[in-house]
Scaffold this active site. Structure first.
Site, PDB file in Angstrom:
ATOM      1  CG  ASP A   1      -1.816   7.561   0.896  1.00 55.57           C
ATOM      2  OD1 ASP A   1      -1.335   8.690   1.066  1.00 55.57           O
ATOM      3  OD2 ASP A   1      -2.257   7.162  -0.194  1.00 55.57           O
TER       4      ASP A   1
ATOM      5  CG  ASP B   1      -1.710   1.207   1.429  1.00 58.19           C
ATOM      6  OD1 ASP B   1      -2.343   1.628   0.445  1.00 58.19           O
ATOM      7  OD2 ASP B   1      -1.711   1.771   2.533  1.00 58.19           O
TER       8      ASP B   1
END
Length: 224
Positions: free
Chosen positions: A15, A13
């Site tokens: 963020d 991922d």
């Protein structure tokens, strides 16, 4: 020693996992909510993490009973947040881990709910680092049907990497992302933010406090 599956490909991922943007998102969401006299509690902050910006805004509007459209919410948020994006920093252990795996020719990808414009703003100071990833799928990819917690984005990255889902290891900080990775049939390591309740991450195969704690050899990946 835990007996984890053999891993050939790694997916991250963005963020709150590679880049320290989640506190910024939480702060700016609250700034927008302040205009309407509303407070976003920690539980709601957890719910919106990891989702596409449109989905996050929709959830905030619904839960806070805000009298504005998703487009208006995002317009107000963007007016503030884009000033800060170029200054976001990598999280602890992120650069070391990705460089280590790259040096051993382990294929790596990024699966981010961010669209192209915010992704470009967040990563503009980290061009060399992000060149290590063989595939980067963003939230506005034309082939992406549904955002996290649906598995689509992870399956799309795996497909483009030429990987079988069962041989992929995903790193995620958000509950929506952990659910998406598991739904994709992948192994997942959760790296929750320090303010998150780790007991919520039961679905994850492993929980770490930061990427610097990761031991690649447990997953039959090259040791540091």
């Amino acid at each position: 020693m835990p007996n984890f599956k053999k891993i050939t490909h790694v997916i991250y991922d963005l963020d709150g996992l590679l880049l320290d943007t989640e506190p910024l998102h939480a702060q700016v969401n609250q700034m927008v909510a302040n205009h309407y006299g509303k407070t976003i509690d920690p539980t709601l902050h957890c719910k919106v993490r990891g989702r596409k910006s449109h989905d996050s805004a929709q959830l905030l509007i619904q839960e806070l009973d805000l009298s504005l459209s998703v487009e208006d919410f995002l317009k107000q948020k963007d007016a503030i947040i884009y000033k800060f994006y170029p200054h976001v920093l990598p999280l602890d252990g992120a650069v070391r881990l990705t460089q280590h795996l790259a040096s051993h020719h382990v294929p790596q990808g990024v699966a981010t709910s961010s669209g192209t414009r915010p992704f470009t703003a967040k990563t503009q100071s980290h061009q060399e680092w992000f060149s290590l990833f063989q595939q980067i799928v963003r939230g506005d990819d034309p082939e992406l049907k549904k955002g996290k917690p649906a598995p689509d984005i992870f399956l799309l990255v795996a497909q483009r990497l030429g990987a079988k889902p069962e041989n992929c290891l995903v790193f995620e900080d958000a509950l929506a992302g952990v659910s998406a990775a598991k739904a994709a049939g992948m192994s997942v390591i959760a790296v929750p933010a320090s303010d998150m309740d780790q007991s919520l991450y039961q679905e994850a195969d492993q929980i770490l406090n930061s990427l610097s704690e990761f031991q690649p050899e447990l997953w039959q990946l090259p040791q540091f």
